[in-house]
Motif scaffolding. Structure first.
Motif, PDB file in Angstrom:
ATOM      1  N   PRO B 208      40.014  30.023  36.040  1.00 52.14           N
ATOM      2  CA  PRO B 208      38.848  30.902  35.853  1.00 52.14           C
ATOM      3  C   PRO B 208      38.990  32.266  36.522  1.00 52.14           C
ATOM      4  O   PRO B 208      38.179  33.141  36.282  1.00 52.14           O
ATOM      5  CB  PRO B 208      37.700  30.111  36.509  1.00 52.14           C
ATOM      6  N   THR B 209      39.984  32.448  37.373  1.00 55.95           N
ATOM      7  CA  THR B 209      40.100  33.725  38.086  1.00 55.95           C
ATOM      8  C   THR B 209      41.244  34.580  37.565  1.00 55.95           C
ATOM      9  O   THR B 209      41.507  35.638  38.102  1.00 55.95           O
ATOM     10  CB  THR B 209      40.351  33.492  39.593  1.00 55.95           C
ATOM     11  N   MET B 210      41.944  34.125  36.538  1.00 59.71           N
ATOM     12  CA  MET B 210      43.158  34.830  36.131  1.00 59.71           C
ATOM     13  C   MET B 210      43.205  35.108  34.643  1.00 59.71           C
ATOM     14  O   MET B 210      42.448  34.556  33.873  1.00 59.71           O
ATOM     15  CB  MET B 210      44.401  34.002  36.521  1.00 59.71           C
ATOM     16  N   THR B 211      44.151  35.960  34.264  1.00 56.71           N
ATOM     17  CA  THR B 211      44.414  36.206  32.857  1.00 56.71           C
ATOM     18  C   THR B 211      45.238  35.064  32.296  1.00 56.71           C
ATOM     19  O   THR B 211      46.216  34.661  32.899  1.00 56.71           O
ATOM     20  CB  THR B 211      45.244  37.489  32.697  1.00 56.71           C
TER      21      THR B 211
END
Lengths: 413, 290
Positions: B208-211
């Motif tokens: 959820p925090t990354m590409t």
């Protein structure tokens, strides 16, 4: 299903050499166009569309009888987002495949990796990418937008709209460093204040400290010059720390279509100056988009680099035809020197500047809304790539084959 | 700027780096640190976990369940890889490097072809909270808590459960374990699967925090290997102190001199460590104890 047909499109792309040269029966020898673009690796999301745009333009031109009666044959290589691949394949297309022209490069590091080889083997390369500007090289034609087109419009607008305290975060290589220098100069010139500047190594994906630094500096807006998929993680992380600052960039949206890929509102309030994106609401743009989607239905987004690649092949066609069918670099540059090599394409009318061999652009200010839709609060028409010419680069007289920056301008002779 | 805010900020940065190092390294600590398999496909197990998590979450699963699904999928993939490839190479460590590197290339290119060059993520849940003038992502605090809980769970697993003891016995003296009736092939397979599942868990947690791109695993791999190399063979006694020390070095230098120096400092610290403690921190601790 969409995965399957994308799979097929990808394979077709790889086989493009064979399939695209077919078309109506054209007796003449083909004109070979080398295409070195990143079809895999860190940059692929932004660059696959360039390959497809070149394939689209090739198909259209070949259907209409080719270039001066000769069909285009594409020689495609996947440069894998790897600078050494660019060098290897640049030698291969120029020496073994003996192409007439090369369309190559996404990152500025890759361009600077292959440019000496183009000079050494005296080839002609089109660089169809926005970049940090300053390449004064007769072997290169640049169709992407440059800082005087993207920053001289964007930064003053941002300062008037949001305030004068600016924080820049930039990818730590030539593109980010030189772009940040442009931003710094413009901010200073307009009486603003750089409250922070940070350079991030490529491939970094964790930004907690950067986010904290920005919160401490309290800028009015943040200039984000981040490059590659890993660095793009910044937006999600900044949004989850509730940053909510206006952002300005020359690379987002128009290149990596982050507003489509990320969950709203992580990219909300991003402002980008771009010479094309698929949301541009003109008949020419809609027509281009429709043709693109008809040929590549699974294309996730048509970005400015795709449009520039499409324009570049059409400009090349015009130059060869006006040179009487010659593909020799000097004949083409004589045509270019007339100063009226123009094309009315998806982004409006563009012309090549003989002094720098860069291209004029209509510049759209794209603003990302909370729901990740695009608004265009401002459009600047016909912005010329004036900096190199004013700084003293004149390729019609002299070819230094060098890259200049505001702090390292061409020597005054 | 009040002192409390500054202390909270430093603690958060340290915790954030610590969590990233622990979670990056946890799967590799088992596969490389404990089993001695140099697994260059570690990043791809992470990517697999992240992709499955996002797909499951978009199919309607709540995020925690989606993350577990990601871990499970990566674990199963790990067991398949172990059965087909790694099992035949336990006595040939150099060949494992080539084989797992090949698997890594096939996995990331295969994902590129099948799933495209990028995929929309799921967005970071839990909002943000404010301490001393700074906003922090709530989800990243959860990541720190998960990293600590995971270390504790691994310690208990390898020291207090029957399977944990059998796994350590099998890996230390395989023929003796076999003579005592342990099905070592099954133990190897499950242990490798556990390592892969932990990699998948990491991918799911960071998804959820990354590409979301096929090469996303690569951003974990350097941190994972240096943490395991510094930590040594013991999963708990190695990973925890290694991540703590490297976390201090990296977070401190990043705060003072920027990301570049944080990375340089991390790598210089690793060189120093393996020069002085060739068996890693856990080797040092266990020798002292013995």
């Amino acid at each position: 299903m969409s995965a399957l047909s994308r799979h097929r499109a990808f394979l077709l792309g790889l086989m493009g050499t064979a399939t695209l040269a077919a078309g109506p029966a054209l007796a003449a020898d083909p004109i070979k166009v080398g295409v070195l673009e990143d079809q895999s690796g860190d940059f692929a999301a932004a660059t696959l569309g360039k390959v497809h745009a070149i394939q689209l333009a090739t198909e259209e031109i070949n259907k209409a009888g080719g270039i001066a009666g000769r069909p285009i044959e594409l020689v495609l290589y996947d440069t894998q987002s790897d600078n050494t691949r660019y060098q290897e394949f640049m030698r291969r297309v120029l020496q073994r495949d003996k192409v007439d022209v090369v369309f190559a490069g996404f990152s500025s590091a890759s361009r600077e990796a292959y440019r000496p080889i183009v000079n050494q083997l005296d080839g002609l390369a089109f660089y169809n990418n926005q970049y940090e500007g300053g390449v004064c090289d007769a072997n290169m034609v640049v169709t992407g937008a440059v800082p005087e087109q993207q920053f001289s419009t964007l930064i003053p607008w941002m300062m008037e709209t949001y305030g004068k305290n600016v924080y820049t975060i930039a990818a730590d290589y030539n593109f980010g460093q030189i772009s940040a220098e442009w931003v710094r100069n413009i901010v200073k010139e307009k009486g603003g204040n750089m409250v922070g500047e940070e350079f991030i190594p490529l491939g970094v994906s964790q930004f907690s400290q950067t986010i904290q630094n920005i919160q401490r500096a309290k800028p009015d807006f943040v200039v984000t010059l981040l490059v590659g998929a890993a660095q793009a993680s910044y937006y999600e992380q900044a949004a989850s720390a509730n940053m909510r600052l206006p952002m300005a960039s020359s690379v987002n949206v128009g290149q990596g279509y982050e507003h489509k890929r990320f969950t709203p509102p992580s990219l909300a309030n991003m402002h980008v100056t771009t010479n094309y994106i698929e949301e541009v609401d003109t008949p020419a743009s809609k027509n281009f988009l429709a043709k693109f989607k008809a040929k590549f239905p699974d294309e996730p987004y048509v970005n400015q680099e795709a449009a520039n690649s499409y324009i570049a092949l059409n400009l090349y066609k015009q130059m060869v035809e006006r040179a009487g069918g010659s593909t020799k670099r000097n004949d083409l540059r004589k045509v270019l020197a007339q100063g009226d090599v123009c094309f009315d394409g998806p982004s409006g009318k563009v012309c090549l500047d003989p002094k720098s061999q860069h291209m004029s652009h209509t510049i759209y200010l794209a603003k990302v809304t909370d729901k990740h839709a695009i608004e265009f609060p401002k459009v600047w028409e016909d912005i010329k790539p004036y900096w190199l010419g004013e700084a003293g680069c004149d390729l019609t007289k002299k070819d230094p084959s060098a890259q200049y920056t505001p702090s390292n301008p061409p020597p005054k002779s | 700027m009040d002192v409390l805010g500054a202390v909270a900020a430093s603690l958060f940065q340290f915790g954030d780096t610590f969590a990233f190092l622990v979670l990056s390294a946890s799967g590799l600590a088992i596969i490389f640190g404990m089993m001695g398999v140099i697994n260059l496909a570690h990043g791809e197990f992470i990517m697999c976990g992240a992709y499955v998590t996002v797909l499951a979450s978009r199919a309607g699963l709540p995020l925690p369940a989606a993350i577990l699904a990601g871990a499970l999928a990566a674990g199963l993939a790990g067991m398949v890889v172990e059965r087909l490839v790694v099992r035949h190479l336990y006595s040939r460590p150099l060949d494992t490097i080539v084989a797992t590197w090949g698997i890594s290339l096939i996995a990331s290119q295969g994902t590129l072809i099948l799933m495209g060059s990028t995929m929309q993520g799921v967005g970071t849940p839990l909002g943000s909270l404010e301490v001393g003038g700074y906003h922090y992502s709530g989800y990243r605090l959860v990541l720190i808590a998960v990293a600590l809980a995971l270390l504790l769970a691994l310690y208990l697993f390898f020291n207090r459960t029957r399977f944990g003891v059998l796994a350590r016995a099998t890996i230390q003296v395989p023929h003796m374990a076999e003579a005592l009736g342990v099905d070592t092939r099954r133990v190897y397979s499950l242990t490798f699967g556990l390592g892969a599942a932990l990699a998948g868990l990491t991918g799911g947690l960071y998804a959820p925090t990354m590409t979301m791109v096929p090469t996303m695993g690569a951003t974990f791999i350097v941190e994972a290997f240096v943490t395991v190399v510094v930590g040594g063979a013991d999963v708990f006694l190695g990973t925890a102190p290694a991540a703590a020390v490297l976390g201090v070095v990296k977070a401190g230098l990043t705060a003072g001199y920027g990301q570049l120096f944080g990375q340089i400092g991390l790598l210089v610290a690793v060189i120093g460590f393996i020069r002085m403690l060739p068996k890693g921190i856990s080797g040092f601790i266990l020798r002292e104890r013995a």
